[in-house]
Design a protein around this motif. Structure first.
Motif, PDB file in Angstrom:
ATOM      1  N   MET A  91      29.648  -7.031  34.976  1.00 12.27           N
ATOM      2  CA  MET A  91      29.300  -6.035  35.973  1.00 12.27           C
ATOM      3  C   MET A  91      29.922  -6.429  37.317  1.00 12.27           C
ATOM      4  SD  MET A  91      25.560  -4.888  37.339  1.00 12.27           S
ATOM      5  CE  MET A  91      25.176  -3.513  36.325  1.00 12.27           C
ATOM      6  N   LYS A  92      30.555  -5.486  37.948  1.00 10.42           N
ATOM      7  CA  LYS A  92      31.212  -5.734  39.225  1.00 10.42           C
ATOM      8  C   LYS A  92      30.171  -5.789  40.349  1.00 10.42           C
ATOM      9  CE  LYS A  92      35.423  -4.331  41.446  1.00 10.42           C
ATOM     10  NZ  LYS A  92      36.476  -3.342  41.547  1.00 10.42           N
ATOM     11  N   ARG A  93      30.310  -6.751  41.213  1.00 11.25           N
ATOM     12  CA  ARG A  93      29.389  -6.906  42.331  1.00 11.25           C
ATOM     13  C   ARG A  93      29.724  -5.906  43.434  1.00 11.25           C
ATOM     14  NH1 ARG A  93      28.142 -12.075  46.042  1.00 11.25           N
ATOM     15  NH2 ARG A  93      26.076 -11.391  46.635  1.00 11.25           N
ATOM     16  N   LYS A  94      28.693  -5.247  43.954  1.00  6.05           N
ATOM     17  CA  LYS A  94      28.877  -4.252  45.004  1.00  6.05           C
ATOM     18  C   LYS A  94      29.191  -4.951  46.331  1.00  6.05           C
ATOM     19  CE  LYS A  94      26.654  -0.185  46.851  1.00  6.05           C
ATOM     20  NZ  LYS A  94      25.456   0.651  46.861  1.00  6.05           N
ATOM     21  N   ILE A  95      30.197  -4.447  47.025  1.00  4.31           N
ATOM     22  CA  ILE A  95      30.592  -5.011  48.318  1.00  4.31           C
ATOM     23  C   ILE A  95      29.872  -4.248  49.417  1.00  4.31           C
ATOM     24  CG2 ILE A  95      32.514  -5.407  49.894  1.00  4.31           C
ATOM     25  CD1 ILE A  95      34.323  -5.559  47.422  1.00  4.31           C
ATOM     26  N   ARG A  96      29.217  -4.984  50.310  1.00  2.00           N
ATOM     27  CA  ARG A  96      28.512  -4.379  51.448  1.00  2.00           C
ATOM     28  C   ARG A  96      29.061  -4.941  52.744  1.00  2.00           C
ATOM     29  NH1 ARG A  96      22.462  -5.979  51.754  1.00  2.00           N
ATOM     30  NH2 ARG A  96      22.678  -4.777  53.607  1.00  2.00           N
ATOM     31  N   SER A  97      28.934  -4.147  53.757  1.00  2.00           N
ATOM     32  CA  SER A  97      29.345  -4.582  55.076  1.00  2.00           C
ATOM     33  C   SER A  97      28.362  -5.621  55.609  1.00  2.00           C
ATOM     34  CB  SER A  97      29.375  -3.382  56.021  1.00  2.00           C
ATOM     35  OG  SER A  97      29.530  -3.818  57.351  1.00  2.00           O
TER      36      SER A  97
ATOM     37  N   ASN B 265      32.858   3.688  59.901  1.00  2.00           N
ATOM     38  CA  ASN B 265      32.940   4.531  58.711  1.00  2.00           C
ATOM     39  C   ASN B 265      33.406   5.933  59.053  1.00  2.00           C
ATOM     40  OD1 ASN B 265      31.922   3.390  55.965  1.00  2.00           O
ATOM     41  ND2 ASN B 265      30.779   2.351  57.572  1.00  2.00           N
TER      42      ASN B 265
END
Length: 76
Positions: free
Chosen positions: A1-7, A52
């Motif tokens: 599972m790919k890890r979600k990237i957050r700011s 954003n």
């Protein structure tokens, strides 16, 4: 599972004190949310929102006027 990237700018929320999002006994009103008011007073959150929007291509900078504008401004 790919890890979600957050700011990193969102990490300020980790330091948010206990606040109400809905004021007890009242209908929900986003402008009265203590959570939203606290978030909007955090420079990191404001920078995150602006970056954003700026990168969304929904606004553009006019170097002749020195102002930013929505791409659909004036389209009625």
């Amino acid at each position: 599972m790919k890890r979600k990237i957050r700011s990193k700018n969102l990490e300020i929320a980790k330091r948010m004190p206990p606040l109400s999002h809905t004021i007890p006994g009242r209908p929900f009103e986003i402008k009265q949310s203590e959570v939203v008011k606290w978030l909007l007073n955090q420079p990191d959150i404001l920078n995150y929102i602006w970056n954003n929007i700026k990168n969304s291509e929904d606004v553009f900078y006019n170097p002749d006027t020195g102002k930013w504008q929505g791409v659909d401004y004036g389209d009625d």
